[in-house]
Design an enzyme around this catalytic site. Structure first.
Site, mmCIF file in Angstrom:
data_model
loop_
_atom_site.group_PDB
_atom_site.id
_atom_site.type_symbol
_atom_site.label_atom_id
_atom_site.label_comp_id
_atom_site.label_asym_id
_atom_site.label_seq_id
_atom_site.Cartn_x
_atom_site.Cartn_y
_atom_site.Cartn_z
ATOM 1 N N LYS A 53 0.841 -1.201 0.000
ATOM 2 C CA LYS A 53 0.000 0.000 0.000
ATOM 3 C C LYS A 53 0.879 1.255 0.000
ATOM 4 O O LYS A 53 0.603 2.220 -0.712
ATOM 5 C CB LYS A 53 -0.936 -0.017 1.217
ATOM 6 C CG LYS A 53 -2.054 -1.038 1.069
ATOM 7 C CD LYS A 53 -2.830 -1.305 2.351
ATOM 8 C CE LYS A 53 -3.809 -2.461 2.112
ATOM 9 N NZ LYS A 53 -4.536 -2.898 3.292
ATOM 10 N N GLN A 97 -4.773 -1.697 9.475
ATOM 11 C CA GLN A 97 -4.643 -3.025 8.866
ATOM 12 C C GLN A 97 -5.220 -4.099 9.796
ATOM 13 O O GLN A 97 -4.875 -4.143 10.982
ATOM 14 C CB GLN A 97 -3.161 -3.300 8.561
ATOM 15 C CG GLN A 97 -2.910 -4.591 7.815
ATOM 16 C CD GLN A 97 -3.507 -4.579 6.405
ATOM 17 O OE1 GLN A 97 -3.401 -3.593 5.673
ATOM 18 N NE2 GLN A 97 -4.150 -5.675 6.030
ATOM 19 N N ASP A 120 -11.326 2.445 3.561
ATOM 20 C CA ASP A 120 -11.663 1.021 3.437
ATOM 21 C C ASP A 120 -13.174 0.820 3.350
ATOM 22 O O ASP A 120 -13.642 -0.266 3.011
ATOM 23 C CB ASP A 120 -11.154 0.244 4.670
ATOM 24 C CG ASP A 120 -9.783 -0.371 4.441
ATOM 25 O OD1 ASP A 120 -9.406 -0.558 3.272
ATOM 26 O OD2 ASP A 120 -9.103 -0.673 5.446
#
Ligand code: NDP
Length: 292
Positions: A53, A97, A120
């Site tokens: 990422k 994460q 997200d």
């Protein structure tokens, strides 16, 4: 018939380059997009995902902040860090994460992220917006699948889409996006009776199960579009340990009309859509600044 390969790697490259251009324009106006990634602990798979990422951001001209916190970070400390990032105008996207170490409550952590920066699309208010058809963000994997289908010119209105898997991050939002595109959607899961029968009725079959090569060619309608979200390791045989999907590619490709490979299908699209969401968030923040 041999299926057309839906090349997610190529499309993701194109999207990354477009996002690089948009990020450049925003930066020239003093609004360089910024993504903060928080990693708690040292889970090896998570460390790899996070590294990708950050690299993707760097290549697209998106500023990235990587916060690598120790595994014993308290929830209060993590929430305080998220609070700081929520208030940092140079940060437009925040992601934590998953999975988190067991002493941290993932739902509380996600709900602490500002919905405006929840790239997200896990925050309950963004999930609600998605359900009502007015999404602020779209979750990266299902969004990437929709882009792949759009790019391949797959007609969705009236098509029968079968989604195997009902997780909050893939199956459910995928089904919702297909429904909003006017597909007729069936959602299957571990308690579904006669899964093969459902799958064989699909014009579009999305596999998001997490079981290596579970969907075989005899479960696919001839000519169907098969999207393989799964990321697993081949359990045995000459390819043991290699990355594979939920679909048994070798038996599915001769039957399907189009199919995503693993690797090189949905995975790169997921990564690219994170950049899209971050650039969108920066764009909105820049617009809000201008209107102030
Ligand atoms: P989850 O484990 O959260 O969900 C799996 C789903 O599959 C559940 O709904 C489960 O049903 C269902 N399922 C399990 N076994 C069966 C079965 N035998 N028959 C029918 N349904 C079954 O996984 P995720 O949704 O997070 O991920 C799915 C896969 O996608 C994984 O391989 C993951 O690694 C991959 N993935 C890939 C991404 C990418 O970018 N390519 C991104 C995210 C995930 P039930 O709810 O009843 O338990």
């Amino acid at each position: 018939m041999t299926a057309r390969i839906l090349d997610g790697a190529a499309l993701a490259r194109q999207i990354r380059s477009e996002m690089g251009q948009r990020a450049g324009v925003l930066a020239s106006r003093g609004h360089q997009p910024g993504l903060a990634v928080i990693l708690v602990g040292d889970d090896p798979a998570s460390s790899v995902y996070v590294k990708h990422k950050v690299t993707d951001c760097h290549e697209a001209g998106i500023r990235s902040i990587l916060d690598h916190l120790p595994a014993d970070t308290s929830e209060a400390m993590l929430l305080a860090r998220i609070h700081d990032l929520n208030n940092d105008p140079a940060v437009h996207g925040i992601l934590v994460q998953m999975p988190l170490p067991p002493h941290l409550n993932p739902q509380r952590v996600i709900e602490a992220i500002s919905p405006l920066k929840d790239v997200d699309c896990f925050h309950v208010s963004n999930v609600g917006a998605l359900m009502t058809g007015a999404p602020r963000f779209m979750p990266c994997t299902p969004y990437g699948v929709m882009k792949l289908l759009e790019h391949a010119g797959v007609p969705l209105a009236g098509a029968h889409a079968v989604v195997v898997g009902r997780s909050n991050i893939v199956g459910k939002p995928q089904a919702m996006l297909l429904l909003q595109a006017s597909a007729t959607v069936t959602i299957c899961h571990s308690r579904t009776r006669d899964l093969a029968d459902h799958c064989r009725r699909a014009d579009i079959l999305v596999a998001a199960v997490g079981r290596a090569q579970m969907i075989t060619g005899d479960m696919i309608k001839p000519g169907a579009v098969v999207i393989d979200v799964g990321m697993n390791r081949v359990p045995s045989g000459p390819r043991a340990g290699k990355l594979c999907g939920d679909v048994d590619f070798d038996s599915a490709a001769p039957v399907a009309g189009a199919i995503t490979p693993v690797p090189g299908g949905v995975g790169p699209m997921t990564r690219a859509m994170l950049l899209v969401n971050t650039v969108e968030a920066a764009d909105r923040a820049a617009g809000a600044d201008q209107n102030r």
